[in-house]
Structure formats: C-alpha cells, structure tokens
Design a protein around this motif. Structure first.
Motif, mmCIF file in Angstrom:
data_model
loop_
_atom_site.group_PDB
_atom_site.id
_atom_site.type_symbol
_atom_site.label_atom_id
_atom_site.label_comp_id
_atom_site.label_asym_id
_atom_site.label_seq_id
_atom_site.Cartn_x
_atom_site.Cartn_y
_atom_site.Cartn_z
ATOM 1 N N ARG A 2 0.825 -1.214 0.000
ATOM 2 C CA ARG A 2 0.000 0.000 0.000
ATOM 3 C C ARG A 2 0.858 1.263 0.000
ATOM 4 O O ARG A 2 0.511 2.242 -0.641
ATOM 5 C CB ARG A 2 -0.940 0.004 1.200
ATOM 6 C CG ARG A 2 -2.031 -1.027 1.089
ATOM 7 C CD ARG A 2 -2.987 -0.917 2.275
ATOM 8 N NE ARG A 2 -3.895 -2.018 2.309
ATOM 9 C CZ ARG A 2 -5.107 -2.001 1.761
ATOM 10 N NH1 ARG A 2 -5.511 -0.924 1.139
ATOM 11 N NH2 ARG A 2 -5.884 -3.056 1.843
ATOM 12 N N THR A 3 1.980 1.209 0.715
ATOM 13 C CA THR A 3 2.874 2.368 0.748
ATOM 14 C C THR A 3 3.444 2.631 -0.637
ATOM 15 O O THR A 3 3.466 3.770 -1.106
ATOM 16 C CB THR A 3 4.017 2.138 1.757
ATOM 17 O OG1 THR A 3 3.447 1.880 3.036
ATOM 18 C CG2 THR A 3 4.937 3.335 1.826
ATOM 19 N N MET A 4 3.883 1.575 -1.317
ATOM 20 C CA MET A 4 4.428 1.729 -2.658
ATOM 21 C C MET A 4 3.351 2.243 -3.604
ATOM 22 O O MET A 4 3.599 3.111 -4.427
ATOM 23 C CB MET A 4 4.986 0.392 -3.154
ATOM 24 C CG MET A 4 5.732 0.456 -4.475
ATOM 25 S SD MET A 4 4.750 0.399 -5.980
ATOM 26 C CE MET A 4 3.955 -1.166 -5.853
ATOM 27 N N GLU A 5 2.136 1.727 -3.502
ATOM 28 C CA GLU A 5 1.043 2.177 -4.355
ATOM 29 C C GLU A 5 0.731 3.648 -4.120
ATOM 30 O O GLU A 5 0.483 4.396 -5.060
ATOM 31 C CB GLU A 5 -0.208 1.329 -4.127
ATOM 32 C CG GLU A 5 -0.092 -0.082 -4.657
ATOM 33 C CD GLU A 5 -1.277 -0.953 -4.286
ATOM 34 O OE1 GLU A 5 -2.030 -0.604 -3.358
ATOM 35 O OE2 GLU A 5 -1.430 -1.999 -4.930
ATOM 36 N N ALA A 6 0.768 4.080 -2.856
ATOM 37 C CA ALA A 6 0.516 5.485 -2.541
ATOM 38 C C ALA A 6 1.620 6.366 -3.123
ATOM 39 O O ALA A 6 1.350 7.443 -3.663
ATOM 40 C CB ALA A 6 0.407 5.683 -1.028
ATOM 41 N N ARG A 7 2.882 5.923 -3.025
ATOM 42 C CA ARG A 7 3.988 6.687 -3.616
ATOM 43 C C ARG A 7 3.840 6.742 -5.128
ATOM 44 O O ARG A 7 4.117 7.759 -5.751
ATOM 45 C CB ARG A 7 5.334 6.071 -3.241
ATOM 46 C CG ARG A 7 5.763 6.347 -1.825
ATOM 47 C CD ARG A 7 7.224 5.980 -1.596
ATOM 48 N NE ARG A 7 7.541 4.613 -1.948
ATOM 49 C CZ ARG A 7 7.700 3.619 -1.087
ATOM 50 N NH1 ARG A 7 7.561 3.837 0.204
ATOM 51 N NH2 ARG A 7 8.002 2.411 -1.503
ATOM 52 N N ALA A 8 3.392 5.648 -5.722
ATOM 53 C CA ALA A 8 3.204 5.606 -7.177
ATOM 54 C C ALA A 8 2.146 6.619 -7.596
ATOM 55 O O ALA A 8 2.341 7.380 -8.554
ATOM 56 C CB ALA A 8 2.789 4.204 -7.619
ATOM 57 N N LEU A 34 7.547 4.006 -16.429
ATOM 58 C CA LEU A 34 8.635 3.233 -15.830
ATOM 59 C C LEU A 34 9.341 4.046 -14.757
ATOM 60 O O LEU A 34 9.580 3.556 -13.651
ATOM 61 C CB LEU A 34 9.636 2.785 -16.895
ATOM 62 C CG LEU A 34 10.898 2.093 -16.383
ATOM 63 C CD1 LEU A 34 10.561 0.811 -15.637
ATOM 64 C CD2 LEU A 34 11.848 1.819 -17.537
ATOM 65 N N GLN A 35 9.644 5.302 -15.056
ATOM 66 C CA GLN A 35 10.322 6.155 -14.071
ATOM 67 C C GLN A 35 9.465 6.346 -12.826
ATOM 68 O O GLN A 35 9.971 6.288 -11.712
ATOM 69 C CB GLN A 35 10.673 7.505 -14.685
ATOM 70 C CG GLN A 35 11.850 7.426 -15.618
ATOM 71 C CD GLN A 35 12.255 8.788 -16.138
ATOM 72 O OE1 GLN A 35 11.406 9.601 -16.517
ATOM 73 N NE2 GLN A 35 13.535 9.043 -16.152
ATOM 74 N N ALA A 36 8.172 6.571 -13.002
ATOM 75 C CA ALA A 36 7.280 6.758 -11.858
ATOM 76 C C ALA A 36 7.215 5.481 -11.014
ATOM 77 O O ALA A 36 7.236 5.542 -9.780
ATOM 78 C CB ALA A 36 5.882 7.152 -12.329
ATOM 79 N N PHE A 37 7.170 4.340 -11.675
ATOM 80 C CA PHE A 37 7.126 3.073 -10.943
ATOM 81 C C PHE A 37 8.411 2.858 -10.157
ATOM 82 O O PHE A 37 8.383 2.490 -8.984
ATOM 83 C CB PHE A 37 6.882 1.901 -11.901
ATOM 84 C CG PHE A 37 6.918 0.571 -11.216
ATOM 85 C CD1 PHE A 37 5.874 0.164 -10.410
ATOM 86 C CD2 PHE A 37 8.014 -0.258 -11.353
ATOM 87 C CE1 PHE A 37 5.916 -1.058 -9.754
ATOM 88 C CE2 PHE A 37 8.063 -1.481 -10.703
ATOM 89 C CZ PHE A 37 7.012 -1.883 -9.903
ATOM 90 N N LEU A 38 9.554 3.085 -10.805
ATOM 91 C CA LEU A 38 10.832 2.892 -10.114
ATOM 92 C C LEU A 38 10.980 3.862 -8.944
ATOM 93 O O LEU A 38 11.487 3.490 -7.884
ATOM 94 C CB LEU A 38 11.993 3.041 -11.097
ATOM 95 C CG LEU A 38 12.088 1.941 -12.152
ATOM 96 C CD1 LEU A 38 13.189 2.264 -13.156
ATOM 97 C CD2 LEU A 38 12.297 0.584 -11.531
#
Length: 62
Positions: A2-8, A34-38
C-alpha cells in the motif's frame, strides 16, 4: 504494498497500474510510467539512469 502504491499515485502512476506491474500482469507502457514506478519503489535516481542506458542498448540491438 500500500505504501508503494501510494507513492506511485503521488508520482503520476495509478495505484492499479503499480499493482499490475508488481503482479507481472503488465509492463510499463512508456518511459515516464517506468520512471514513476521505479521512483515509487525508491530506486535511486542514479539507478534509473543506469537502467535507461541498458534499455536503450537493448532496444538498439538487432
């Protein structure tokens, strides 16, 4: 997750896209995605630059 999804989401990629990429249901559709995901995975900027070079080399290969 969830934290990664929120950052994305904050970085310009939808939560559902991030989830599908992690679940190997899709690949990033463009360089910006790709940049946003990384970035959401907290890959350092210099790591992204190295990946960019490798991708360009791979795309240029016959």
């Amino acid at each position: 997750m969830r934290t990664m999804e929120a950052r994305a989401e904050a970085g310009g990629i939808s939560r559902s896209s991030a989830h599908r990429i992690v679940g190997q249901q899709m690949i990033p559709r463009c360089h910006q995605q790709l940049q946003a995901f990384l970035a959401s995975c907290e890959v350092p900027e210099n790591g992204v630059a190295g990946l960019d070079r490798r991708l360009e080399q791979g795309l240029a290969a016959p």
